[in-house]
Structure formats: C-alpha cells, structure tokens
Write an enzyme that holds these catalytic residues in place. Structure first.
Site, PDB file in Angstrom:
ATOM      1  N   LYS A  83      42.485  32.633  33.864  1.00  0.00           N
ATOM      2  CA  LYS A  83      43.788  33.279  33.994  1.00  0.00           C
ATOM      3  C   LYS A  83      44.504  33.163  32.663  1.00  0.00           C
ATOM      4  O   LYS A  83      44.211  32.271  31.856  1.00  0.00           O
ATOM      5  CB  LYS A  83      44.618  32.594  35.080  1.00  0.00           C
ATOM      6  CG  LYS A  83      45.689  33.479  35.694  1.00  0.00           C
ATOM      7  CD  LYS A  83      45.115  34.415  36.731  1.00  0.00           C
ATOM      8  CE  LYS A  83      46.212  35.165  37.479  1.00  0.00           C
ATOM      9  NZ  LYS A  83      45.668  35.991  38.569  1.00  0.00           N
ATOM     10  N   VAL A 187      51.600  45.135  45.921  1.00  0.00           N
ATOM     11  CA  VAL A 187      50.722  44.797  47.045  1.00  0.00           C
ATOM     12  C   VAL A 187      51.456  44.906  48.385  1.00  0.00           C
ATOM     13  O   VAL A 187      50.968  45.535  49.330  1.00  0.00           O
ATOM     14  CB  VAL A 187      50.134  43.384  46.880  1.00  0.00           C
ATOM     15  CG1 VAL A 187      49.349  42.963  48.122  1.00  0.00           C
ATOM     16  CG2 VAL A 187      49.246  43.322  45.647  1.00  0.00           C
TER      17      VAL A 187
END
Length: 364
Positions: A83, A187
């Site tokens: 990440k 989302v």
C-alpha cells in the site's frame, strides 16, 4: 528515498520493506509499504489523505499493507500485500508533477510494488502515474486499463452480504431487509443500487452533502439520515461501513447490539478499531463479514488488468467472494472463533502453502 529502520515501526512486525518518498520540487511526501511478496509482487492502492502527522500516515500504510496481504491471499491472487499513502490534501496538493514524481518512486521498486486507486486517487491519476512507471493498474480504458475498480468492489461486498443473509436467514437474498450504509462515495453508492435491485430497503449517511445528493438523484427511494449515530438507531438489519477505517469501536458495537443489528458487511478497510472488537461482535451475536474479504472485488479487477482486462472474467472471480465468505463462516463455527480469526487462518494457510511450494521448486 530511504528504507525505514525496524525501530520506526517497532510495534508492527512482518513488513518486508518500507520506503519514504520525498520530492521537494513537487511537494511529494509519500510512504510505500510492502508487507509481503510471498505470493507474488505486492499489489495495493495509493491513498492521498491529509494526515495529521507522518507517524499517522505510517501507522495507516502499515495496517493497510498488511490487510492487502490477507485480502489478496483470500481473493486467490498471485500477489502479496502493499500500500502507499501520499500525505496532503488531494483537492489542494495534487498535481501532475507530484503524481509523476510518485510514479518514479514506484518504478524504482522494479515491480515489487504495483499500485492502483484508493481514497483520494482516481483513474485519471493512475494514468498520470503510469507515465513514469509500468507498475500501475486501475488506469482508464483509453490507456488500456480496467477503469473504475469501485464497480467490482461494491459487487464483492454485495456477494459477502448475500453470504451473511444465507447464514442468518437461510436465503441469499436481501429482499425485505433494511441495510444501513455509512459512506456513499464510489463504493457505497454502487452498493446501494445493487441492494435496491435485490429488494432491500436502504438508509444512508455521509459527511459529504454532494455524495448524498448524487445518491438521492440516482435512487430517490433511499432514506437519508444525519449521521452515523442516527444510522445505528435506524432499525437496520445489516450495517455496511463504506468510508474510512476504524468504524467499529466499543461504543459502536454497543449501539449495534442495542439496536438489534444482525450483521456487518461493508467496503471500508480496517473496520475494527482495535484488537478484541471481533470477539465483542461475536459475543454480541453480530455476524461480522471480514472487511478485507468482502471488499476484494476492486483488487480482483485491477489484478485482472495486468493480464489484459476482461470485465466478465474479473466479475466471475469477484462473485467467488460469496463462497469464500460462506467458507469463513463455516470455519468460524467449526473452530469456535470469530469470523475475523477464521479468515486470517485461511489466508495464512494459503500463504504458507504457496511459499513452501516455491521453496521446493527453487531448491531452498
């Protein structure tokens, strides 16, 4: 660019490499964390966020990268976990020079880390980063990419919620159930549409009035409440955290239990505020679908891009979130542990098994 010493992140263990990135000309300050490459090159998005301090950014990227290791393992991908975070306000600090400087740092890792979109970064940003590095996914279709990964992220969460419904009510549909979504950005808004199509009633909240207005326009039948506290008191069957991490703390678990919420299944990363929350949920009789399992549709999509993107192929893989979540619930019941513990065990088994196979093949 320097690697962080173990003393910098002494309370976090297991990370293979942590790289601090700085470019004075563009103002770039970023951290790339590679948790594991046991299954393959580390894959995970780039978060652009105004952290209060470098330490806060480091804590976040270390937790997020570890989560990606487990997410990619249970998604069946040949990728480890990584990440990156860029420190700053994306509305004020994002620029082509900064993104291209970041792309050069990604390129310098020689393929050990493959990046994609996350909070604060978008498809257009990945197109810019890709001008400096070929280790970039989540690009636009015009640039040969898969486009918006939130499409399959939401689809995967929906599949996880179907597994929750089967476990709790004996049916894989959410018809007649009331679902509360905290955060209706990329989302959450798509998840709302999937749930409405399935016959659920949906209540939402978000700190962004613009996001709420978009949902109202697209889905006039959704109910909007003022804040997360109101959402928890809205008589919901399923709670779906779809904003930033840490949504499930002690007070939230208490509120969910008091309101009779049966399940938690959402798209946010790192939902558990601290160790022990998973047991509190289990003790309260609340079924928790581990976040890194159900929100893996996005990483499945961007991983598919590396092989010449096929939406149908990626969607078929994301559909397997249902089966994986169901298997986790079954293992949790068999072992007498919370689903979060069962999920970790399944992920660790795959990582260990593949690592052993590689050791045999390479003669190590």
């Amino acid at each position: 660019m320097t690697e962080a010493s173990p003393l910098v992140f002494g309370r976090h263990t297991g990370h293979e490499q942590v790289v601090f990135c700085q470019d004075a000309g563009s103002g770039l300050r970023a951290i790339i964390a590679l948790h594991s490459t046991a299954l393959g090159p580390a894959l995970g998005g780039t978060r652009f966020y105004p952290y209060e301090s470098e330490e806060a950014a480091l804590d976040d990227v270390l937790q997020l990268s570890r989560g990606m290791t487990y997410k990619n393992a249970l998604a069946g991908l040949d990728h480890g976990g990584g990440k990156a975070v860029i420190i700053g306000d994306p509305e004020l600090d994002k620029s082509e020079p900064l993104l291209r400087a970041y792309g050069r740092f990604v390129a310098s890792l020689g393929g050990r880390y493959i990046t994609a979109c996350d909070v604060g970064t978008y498809v257009a940003d990945m197109d810019v980063v890709a001008r400096e590095s070929r280790w970039v996914t989540g690009r636009s279709a015009a640039e040969g990419g898969a486009g918006d990964s939130s499409v399959l992220t939401a689809y995967g969460v929906f599949q996880g919620m179907r597994a929750c419904a089967e476990r709790l009510w004996g049916s894989t549909t959410l018809t007649g159930r009331r679902v509360g979504i905290a955060g209706v950005g990329k989302v959450g808004s798509k998840l709302a549409g999937l749930l409405l199509d399935d016959g659920a009633s949906v209540v939402v909240t978000d700190v962004s009035e613009a996001a709420l207005e978009q949902v109202r326009t697209a889905h006039p039948q959704v109910e909007v409440v003022d804040d997360a506290d109101a959402l928890l008191r809205a008589g919901i069957d399923v709670y779906a955290p779809c904003a930033l991490g840490g949504a499930l703390d002690d007070d939230t678990v208490t509120a969910l239990a008091e309101d009779g919420v049966a399940a938690i299944c959402g798209g946010a990363n790192n939902q558990l505020a601290h160790a022990g929350i998973e047991k509190q949920l289990d003790d309260a009789g609340i079924l928790y679908a581990p976040d890194y399992v159900v929100n893996s549709g996005g990483v499945i999509q961007v991983a598919d891009e590396l092989h010449g993107f096929s939406f149908e192929r990626a969607k078929s893989k994301a559909e397997q979130v249902f089966r994986t979540t169901r298997d986790i619930f079954a293992l949790a019941a068999e072992d007498g542990v919370p689903p979060a513990v069962a999920a970790d065990r399944l992920a660790e088994r795959r990582i260990a098994a593949v690592s052993r196979l590689r050791d045999v093949y390479l003669g190590r």
